[in-house]
Motif scaffolding. Structure first.
Motif, PDB file in Angstrom:
ATOM      1  N   LYS A 118      35.735  62.514  85.301  1.00 30.88           N
ATOM      2  CA  LYS A 118      37.171  62.666  85.072  1.00 30.88           C
ATOM      3  C   LYS A 118      37.926  61.727  86.021  1.00 30.88           C
ATOM      4  CE  LYS A 118      40.485  66.436  84.340  1.00 30.88           C
ATOM      5  NZ  LYS A 118      40.762  67.871  84.604  1.00 30.88           N
ATOM      6  N   THR A 119      37.670  60.445  85.838  1.00 30.54           N
ATOM      7  CA  THR A 119      38.320  59.418  86.652  1.00 30.54           C
ATOM      8  C   THR A 119      39.486  58.824  85.864  1.00 30.54           C
ATOM      9  OG1 THR A 119      36.267  58.872  87.810  1.00 30.54           O
ATOM     10  CG2 THR A 119      38.004  57.205  87.804  1.00 30.54           C
ATOM     11  N   GLY A 120      40.659  58.780  86.486  1.00 28.21           N
ATOM     12  CA  GLY A 120      41.841  58.227  85.839  1.00 28.21           C
ATOM     13  C   GLY A 120      41.984  56.740  86.097  1.00 28.21           C
ATOM     14  N   VAL A 121      42.650  56.058  85.192  1.00 31.79           N
ATOM     15  CA  VAL A 121      42.933  54.626  85.341  1.00 31.79           C
ATOM     16  C   VAL A 121      44.439  54.422  85.224  1.00 31.79           C
ATOM     17  CG1 VAL A 121      42.560  52.318  84.411  1.00 31.79           C
ATOM     18  CG2 VAL A 121      40.696  53.992  84.377  1.00 31.79           C
ATOM     19  N   GLY A 185      48.482  57.640  90.256  1.00 30.60           N
ATOM     20  CA  GLY A 185      47.085  57.954  90.510  1.00 30.60           C
ATOM     21  C   GLY A 185      46.923  58.988  91.613  1.00 30.60           C
ATOM     22  N   TYR A 186      47.690  58.823  92.673  1.00 33.79           N
ATOM     23  CA  TYR A 186      47.662  59.763  93.797  1.00 33.79           C
ATOM     24  C   TYR A 186      48.060  61.166  93.329  1.00 33.79           C
ATOM     25  CZ  TYR A 186      49.285  61.932  98.172  1.00 33.79           C
ATOM     26  OH  TYR A 186      49.497  62.782  99.226  1.00 33.79           O
ATOM     27  N   LYS A 187      49.149  61.230  92.566  1.00 32.24           N
ATOM     28  CA  LYS A 187      49.633  62.535  92.106  1.00 32.24           C
ATOM     29  C   LYS A 187      48.666  63.174  91.111  1.00 32.24           C
ATOM     30  CE  LYS A 187      54.542  61.628  92.850  1.00 32.24           C
ATOM     31  NZ  LYS A 187      55.857  61.314  92.204  1.00 32.24           N
ATOM     32  N   ALA A 188      48.027  62.336  90.285  1.00 29.47           N
ATOM     33  CA  ALA A 188      47.081  62.875  89.303  1.00 29.47           C
ATOM     34  C   ALA A 188      45.903  63.551  89.986  1.00 29.47           C
ATOM     35  CB  ALA A 188      46.590  61.759  88.389  1.00 29.47           C
ATOM     36  N   ILE A 189      45.431  63.000  91.085  1.00 31.87           N
ATOM     37  CA  ILE A 189      44.341  63.623  91.843  1.00 31.87           C
ATOM     38  C   ILE A 189      44.823  64.930  92.458  1.00 31.87           C
ATOM     39  CG2 ILE A 189      42.799  63.406  93.824  1.00 31.87           C
ATOM     40  CD1 ILE A 189      42.717  60.398  93.327  1.00 31.87           C
ATOM     41  N   LYS A 190      46.008  64.899  93.061  1.00 35.73           N
ATOM     42  CA  LYS A 190      46.551  66.093  93.726  1.00 35.73           C
ATOM     43  C   LYS A 190      46.767  67.237  92.733  1.00 35.73           C
ATOM     44  CE  LYS A 190      48.821  65.752  97.398  1.00 35.73           C
ATOM     45  NZ  LYS A 190      48.643  66.134  98.810  1.00 35.73           N
ATOM     46  N   GLU A 195      39.561  63.586  89.071  1.00 31.40           N
ATOM     47  CA  GLU A 195      38.849  63.790  90.327  1.00 31.40           C
ATOM     48  C   GLU A 195      38.883  62.547  91.211  1.00 31.40           C
ATOM     49  OE1 GLU A 195      34.338  63.759  89.520  1.00 31.40           O
ATOM     50  OE2 GLU A 195      35.233  64.279  87.595  1.00 31.40           O
ATOM     51  N   SER A 196      39.168  61.398  90.608  1.00 33.08           N
ATOM     52  CA  SER A 196      39.354  60.156  91.338  1.00 33.08           C
ATOM     53  C   SER A 196      40.220  59.261  90.475  1.00 33.08           C
ATOM     54  CB  SER A 196      38.013  59.483  91.661  1.00 33.08           C
ATOM     55  OG  SER A 196      37.303  59.187  90.467  1.00 33.08           O
ATOM     56  N   ALA A 197      40.714  58.158  91.055  1.00 29.83           N
ATOM     57  CA  ALA A 197      41.632  57.305  90.306  1.00 29.83           C
ATOM     58  C   ALA A 197      41.401  55.843  90.635  1.00 29.83           C
ATOM     59  CB  ALA A 197      43.081  57.689  90.608  1.00 29.83           C
ATOM     60  N   ILE A 198      41.382  55.035  89.589  1.00 26.53           N
ATOM     61  CA  ILE A 198      41.358  53.585  89.720  1.00 26.53           C
ATOM     62  C   ILE A 198      42.789  53.112  89.534  1.00 26.53           C
ATOM     63  CG2 ILE A 198      40.608  51.437  88.618  1.00 26.53           C
ATOM     64  CD1 ILE A 198      38.013  53.013  87.832  1.00 26.53           C
ATOM     65  N   CYS A 199      43.356  52.496  90.564  1.00 25.97           N
ATOM     66  CA  CYS A 199      44.747  52.052  90.535  1.00 25.97           C
ATOM     67  C   CYS A 199      44.789  50.539  90.761  1.00 25.97           C
ATOM     68  CB  CYS A 199      45.568  52.744  91.613  1.00 25.97           C
ATOM     69  SG  CYS A 199      45.541  54.554  91.513  1.00 25.97           S
ATOM     70  N   GLY A 200      45.425  49.824  89.856  1.00 22.48           N
ATOM     71  CA  GLY A 200      45.434  48.373  89.974  1.00 22.48           C
ATOM     72  C   GLY A 200      46.754  47.749  89.581  1.00 22.48           C
ATOM     73  N   CYS A 242      45.319  39.817  91.365  1.00 24.60           N
ATOM     74  CA  CYS A 242      44.950  41.159  90.916  1.00 24.60           C
ATOM     75  C   CYS A 242      44.334  41.929  92.073  1.00 24.60           C
ATOM     76  CB  CYS A 242      43.938  41.070  89.765  1.00 24.60           C
ATOM     77  SG  CYS A 242      43.404  42.672  89.112  1.00 24.60           S
ATOM     78  N   GLY A 243      44.696  43.198  92.167  1.00 17.99           N
ATOM     79  CA  GLY A 243      44.095  44.079  93.160  1.00 17.99           C
ATOM     80  C   GLY A 243      43.836  45.451  92.560  1.00 17.99           C
ATOM     81  N   VAL A 244      42.694  46.039  92.884  1.00 17.11           N
ATOM     82  CA  VAL A 244      42.323  47.356  92.362  1.00 17.11           C
ATOM     83  C   VAL A 244      41.805  48.227  93.509  1.00 17.11           C
ATOM     84  CG1 VAL A 244      40.725  48.623  90.868  1.00 17.11           C
ATOM     85  CG2 VAL A 244      41.793  46.509  90.043  1.00 17.11           C
ATOM     86  N   LEU A 245      42.276  49.462  93.555  1.00 16.63           N
ATOM     87  CA  LEU A 245      41.823  50.438  94.547  1.00 16.63           C
ATOM     88  C   LEU A 245      41.156  51.609  93.851  1.00 16.63           C
ATOM     89  CD1 LEU A 245      45.047  50.708  96.782  1.00 16.63           C
ATOM     90  CD2 LEU A 245      43.120  49.128  97.062  1.00 16.63           C
ATOM     91  N   LEU A 246      40.122  52.143  94.474  1.00 16.10           N
ATOM     92  CA  LEU A 246      39.507  53.387  94.012  1.00 16.10           C
ATOM     93  C   LEU A 246      39.902  54.490  94.991  1.00 16.10           C
ATOM     94  CD1 LEU A 246      37.621  55.018  92.176  1.00 16.10           C
ATOM     95  CD2 LEU A 246      35.716  54.308  93.645  1.00 16.10           C
ATOM     96  N   LEU A 247      40.598  55.500  94.478  1.00 19.08           N
ATOM     97  CA  LEU A 247      41.053  56.621  95.293  1.00 19.08           C
ATOM     98  C   LEU A 247      40.200  57.850  95.038  1.00 19.08           C
ATOM     99  CD1 LEU A 247      44.944  56.490  94.792  1.00 19.08           C
ATOM    100  CD2 LEU A 247      43.538  55.144  96.361  1.00 19.08           C
ATOM    101  N   LYS A 248      40.044  58.641  96.103  1.00 20.08           N
ATOM    102  CA  LYS A 248      39.234  59.844  96.000  1.00 20.08           C
ATOM    103  C   LYS A 248      39.693  60.842  97.070  1.00 20.08           C
ATOM    104  CE  LYS A 248      34.308  60.837  95.336  1.00 20.08           C
ATOM    105  NZ  LYS A 248      32.946  60.278  95.466  1.00 20.08           N
ATOM    106  N   PRO A 249      39.611  62.151  96.821  1.00 17.10           N
ATOM    107  CA  PRO A 249      39.940  63.115  97.876  1.00 17.10           C
ATOM    108  C   PRO A 249      39.072  62.872  99.108  1.00 17.10           C
ATOM    109  CG  PRO A 249      39.757  64.221  95.772  1.00 17.10           C
ATOM    110  CD  PRO A 249      39.274  62.819  95.547  1.00 17.10           C
TER     111      PRO A 249
END
Length: 257
Positions: A118-121, A185-190, A195-200, A242-249
């Protein structure tokens, strides 16, 4: 001790002027390097468009921008995309795919680990240069152009390629598009939406029309360089990358998916 409310950046993938990867970007910052260059003819013939004055219609007041060393180089086979489809893809989609791959690699996450999670993009982009160019080539349009130029597909290709089942959203809030994507992405995890988010965020410069518009609005720097908070400021310089971050709790950092 990690709080349940804290979110960590666990992976970074990027390609900016001055070199590919986070190490190259750090060196650019560390050395204070100016990455603006003359706009090359493979983008468009700047000599036909340039005029130092602001009065001539259809002209651009600068010949410079901060550009990637190599644009539109894409290992489409890595993502199971045919040559025919890759030819009809916006370079911005290609950059996002590659930088996502690198962000996951940087985090030590394999395709098998993340597949089915359940990873968001969430991706931010506002430039439609590619769509503008392809829409004029009527005889060349085929069934791949609809997805190749669509803003929404910039996010959906990532979700599809890595088999992600979280939210998949492309966002255009102009210059704040990436920050908006990061916030969502941050709010979607919270909120438990993923469960994690790819933000770019991504931007590619391949057509002159926006330069013309910005020149006529007197908000484009004549030397292609932004000088914020300086008395010498005279508009902003355009750039791509281009820049992409992977966020996770934070409490789950170190855990496989």
């Amino acid at each position: 001790m990690a709080s349940e409310n804290e979110i960590a950046i666990v992976g970074i993938g990027c390609n900016f002027p001055g070199g590919e990867g986070i190490d190259s970007f750090w060196k650019v910052l560390e050395n204070g390097r100016n990455c603006t260059t003359e706009i090359p003819p493979e983008r468009f013939n700047i000599r036909e468009w340039y005029d130092p004055g602001d009065d001539k219609p259809g002209k651009i007041r600068t010949t410079r921008a901060a550009l990637l060393d190599e644009l539109n180089a894409f290992d489409n086979k890595l993502f199971g995309i045919s040559n025919e489809e890759a030819e009809r893809m916006d370079p911005q989609q290609k950059l996002l795919m590659e930088c996502t791959y690198r962000a996951l690699e940087d985090a030590g996450v394999t395709h098998e680990n993340i597949s089915g999670t359940k990873t968001g993009v969430f991706v931010g982009l506002m430039n439609r240069d590619y769509e503008s160019i392809t829409s004029r080539a009527f005889v060349e349009i085929n069934h791949y152009d609809a997805t190749g130029a669509a803003m929404s597909t910039a996010a959906h290709r990532i979700s599809y390629s890595f088999n992600l089942i979280g939210p998949s959203i492309a966002i255009d809030t102009a210059c704040s598009s990436f920050l908006s994507a990061l916030d969502l992405g941050y709010k979607a995890i919270k909120q438990g939406d993923c469960e994690s988010a790819i933000c770019g965020g991504v931007n590619c410069i391949i057509e002159p029309w926006k330069f013309v518009s910005l020149s006529k609005a007197n908000i484009l720097s004549s030397d292609g360089i932004s000088k914020p908070f300086s008395k010498h400021a005279g508009g902003y310089g355009r750039g791509e990358g281009c820049g992409v971050l992977l966020l996770k709790p934070l409490v789950k950092v170190g855990c496989l998916y």
